[in-house]
Design a protein around this motif. Sequence first.
Motif, PDB file in Angstrom:
ATOM      1  N   ALA A 114       0.825  -1.200   0.000  1.00 11.09           N
ATOM      2  CA  ALA A 114       0.000   0.000   0.000  1.00 11.09           C
ATOM      3  C   ALA A 114       0.859   1.250   0.000  1.00 11.09           C
ATOM      4  N   SER A 115       0.802   1.973  -1.124  1.00 10.71           N
ATOM      5  CA  SER A 115       1.328   3.325  -1.147  1.00 10.71           C
ATOM      6  C   SER A 115       0.147   4.248  -0.877  1.00 10.71           C
ATOM      7  N   SER A 116       0.191   5.481  -1.351  1.00 14.15           N
ATOM      8  CA  SER A 116      -0.866   6.418  -0.992  1.00 14.15           C
ATOM      9  C   SER A 116      -0.907   7.594  -1.949  1.00 14.15           C
ATOM     10  N   GLU A 117      -2.093   8.176  -2.095  1.00 16.74           N
ATOM     11  CA  GLU A 117      -2.219   9.402  -2.865  1.00 16.74           C
ATOM     12  C   GLU A 117      -1.456  10.558  -2.219  1.00 16.74           C
ATOM     13  N   THR A 118      -1.089  10.398  -0.958  1.00 19.18           N
ATOM     14  CA  THR A 118      -0.385  11.478  -0.264  1.00 19.18           C
ATOM     15  C   THR A 118       0.993  11.746  -0.864  1.00 19.18           C
ATOM     16  N   PRO A 139       5.399  14.073 -10.840  1.00 18.01           N
ATOM     17  CA  PRO A 139       6.413  13.929  -9.798  1.00 18.01           C
ATOM     18  C   PRO A 139       5.760  13.954  -8.414  1.00 18.01           C
ATOM     19  N   VAL A 140       6.329  13.199  -7.508  1.00 19.26           N
ATOM     20  CA  VAL A 140       5.776  13.159  -6.153  1.00 19.26           C
ATOM     21  C   VAL A 140       6.198  14.406  -5.387  1.00 19.26           C
ATOM     22  N   ILE A 141       5.269  14.924  -4.574  1.00 16.59           N
ATOM     23  CA  ILE A 141       5.535  16.120  -3.763  1.00 16.59           C
ATOM     24  C   ILE A 141       4.922  15.950  -2.370  1.00 16.59           C
ATOM     25  N   PRO A 142       5.294  14.889  -1.659  1.00 19.96           N
ATOM     26  CA  PRO A 142       4.674  14.651  -0.351  1.00 19.96           C
ATOM     27  C   PRO A 142       5.016  15.767   0.629  1.00 19.96           C
ATOM     28  N   THR A 143       4.081  16.041   1.550  1.00 16.54           N
ATOM     29  CA  THR A 143       4.291  17.146   2.484  1.00 16.54           C
ATOM     30  C   THR A 143       4.349  16.721   3.946  1.00 16.54           C
ATOM     31  N   GLY A 144       3.831  15.560   4.291  1.00 23.73           N
ATOM     32  CA  GLY A 144       3.853  15.098   5.676  1.00 23.73           C
ATOM     33  C   GLY A 144       4.664  13.828   5.809  1.00 23.73           C
ATOM     34  N   SER A 145       4.906  13.419   7.036  1.00 25.39           N
ATOM     35  CA  SER A 145       5.764  12.253   7.263  1.00 25.39           C
ATOM     36  C   SER A 145       5.185  10.977   6.657  1.00 25.39           C
ATOM     37  N   GLY A 147       3.193  10.714   3.916  1.00 27.49           N
ATOM     38  CA  GLY A 147       3.407  10.787   2.475  1.00 27.49           C
ATOM     39  C   GLY A 147       4.863  10.623   2.098  1.00 27.49           C
ATOM     40  N   ILE A 148       5.751  11.219   2.885  1.00 29.63           N
ATOM     41  CA  ILE A 148       7.187  11.084   2.615  1.00 29.63           C
ATOM     42  C   ILE A 148       7.621   9.633   2.795  1.00 29.63           C
ATOM     43  N   SER A 149       7.094   8.965   3.831  1.00 29.01           N
ATOM     44  CA  SER A 149       7.458   7.555   4.034  1.00 29.01           C
ATOM     45  C   SER A 149       6.985   6.700   2.864  1.00 29.01           C
ATOM     46  N   LYS A 150       5.824   7.012   2.307  1.00 29.11           N
ATOM     47  CA  LYS A 150       5.320   6.247   1.167  1.00 29.11           C
ATOM     48  C   LYS A 150       6.135   6.535  -0.098  1.00 29.11           C
ATOM     49  N   ALA A 151       6.549   7.792  -0.288  1.00 34.28           N
ATOM     50  CA  ALA A 151       7.380   8.122  -1.455  1.00 34.28           C
ATOM     51  C   ALA A 151       8.727   7.410  -1.366  1.00 34.28           C
ATOM     52  N   VAL A 152       9.317   7.392  -0.184  1.00 33.87           N
ATOM     53  CA  VAL A 152      10.586   6.692   0.015  1.00 33.87           C
ATOM     54  C   VAL A 152      10.403   5.190  -0.229  1.00 33.87           C
ATOM     55  N   THR A 153       9.274   4.653   0.226  1.00 37.30           N
ATOM     56  CA  THR A 153       9.022   3.225   0.049  1.00 37.30           C
ATOM     57  C   THR A 153       8.810   2.877  -1.421  1.00 37.30           C
ATOM     58  N   SER A 174      -6.392   5.940  -2.415  1.00 32.97           N
ATOM     59  CA  SER A 174      -6.934   7.247  -2.102  1.00 32.97           C
ATOM     60  C   SER A 174      -7.496   7.175  -0.686  1.00 32.97           C
ATOM     61  N   ASN A 175      -8.291   8.124  -0.323  1.00 25.39           N
ATOM     62  CA  ASN A 175      -8.831   8.173   1.030  1.00 25.39           C
ATOM     63  C   ASN A 175      -9.598   6.895   1.341  1.00 25.39           C
ATOM     64  N   VAL A 176      -9.249   6.253   2.431  1.00 26.02           N
ATOM     65  CA  VAL A 176      -9.963   5.061   2.871  1.00 26.02           C
ATOM     66  C   VAL A 176     -11.046   5.523   3.832  1.00 26.02           C
ATOM     67  N   PHE A 177     -12.288   5.298   3.458  1.00 26.14           N
ATOM     68  CA  PHE A 177     -13.393   5.799   4.252  1.00 26.14           C
ATOM     69  C   PHE A 177     -13.822   4.797   5.318  1.00 26.14           C
ATOM     70  N   TYR A 178     -14.493   5.327   6.325  1.00 28.33           N
ATOM     71  CA  TYR A 178     -14.964   4.529   7.442  1.00 28.33           C
ATOM     72  C   TYR A 178     -16.318   3.904   7.124  1.00 28.33           C
ATOM     73  N   ASP A 179     -16.566   2.747   7.727  1.00 25.12           N
ATOM     74  CA  ASP A 179     -17.861   2.084   7.588  1.00 25.12           C
ATOM     75  C   ASP A 179     -18.874   2.609   8.606  1.00 25.12           C
ATOM     76  N   ILE A 180     -18.474   3.545   9.443  1.00 26.38           N
ATOM     77  CA  ILE A 180     -19.334   4.040  10.519  1.00 26.38           C
ATOM     78  C   ILE A 180     -20.182   5.198  10.013  1.00 26.38           C
ATOM     79  N   PRO A 181     -21.495   5.039   9.934  1.00 25.19           N
ATOM     80  CA  PRO A 181     -22.353   6.139   9.481  1.00 25.19           C
ATOM     81  C   PRO A 181     -22.195   7.366  10.386  1.00 25.19           C
ATOM     82  N   GLY A 182     -22.131   8.538   9.760  1.00 29.06           N
ATOM     83  CA  GLY A 182     -22.004   9.778  10.513  1.00 29.06           C
ATOM     84  C   GLY A 182     -20.576  10.183  10.821  1.00 29.06           C
TER      85      GLY A 182
END
Length: 199
Positions: A114-118, A139-145, A147-153, A174-182
């Motif tokens: 699993a990489s990430s859209e981040t 090109p990748v432009i990650p901004t948080g740790s 996203g950076i960890s995924k770019a390095v991976t 992409s964003n993994v959504f929750y199964d919890i309504p609300g």
Amino acid sequence: MMKKIAVTGGSGTPERGVGATIVKTLASQGYKVVNLDIAPPRQNVGEFRHVDLTHYGDTFACLEGCDSVVHLAANANPDFDHFTGAQRFHTNTLAAYNVFQAAATHGMKRVVWASSETVFGFPFDRVEPPVLPTSDDDPVIPTGSYGISKAVTENLAEHMHRVSGIPFIGLRFSNVFYDIPGHDTGYDKLPAAWLKPED
């Protein structure tokens, strides 16, 4: 012969059951499944092996006998401060290296992870992409740790493939959504988001 597939992070979390869903789906398709996680499983499916993936020897031992691995385990929390960010980067990159190295040494047939859209800078709180929509060729432009960890991976996976010849398949989720309504990011809120693509 039935293939044995390891799934790291196979327990998932109570809100986001990605790992648990993968374990259940693979088992239903007739694969032998080994769930490698630091957290106990929430379902009685497959074999569970408790492991801290930042420990190479334990990771190597737990992957023994597996044909392939799906590496999902990671700390995906936001950066609350630079200390948590540093620990997140350390954990995610070290776990990925350990799983990839063990898979290569065991001669596995395939590594899916699993990489990430981040890696593209999501959320765009520090830098804007040069063009929208983004594409996998940008090109990748990650901004948080995280996203950076995924770019390095992603780079790590390319090197491991070059050295071992094993296919490494990275999925930029992409964003993994929750199964919890609300919930703030619950599936039930998606229809409203479709009406406001600029958000």
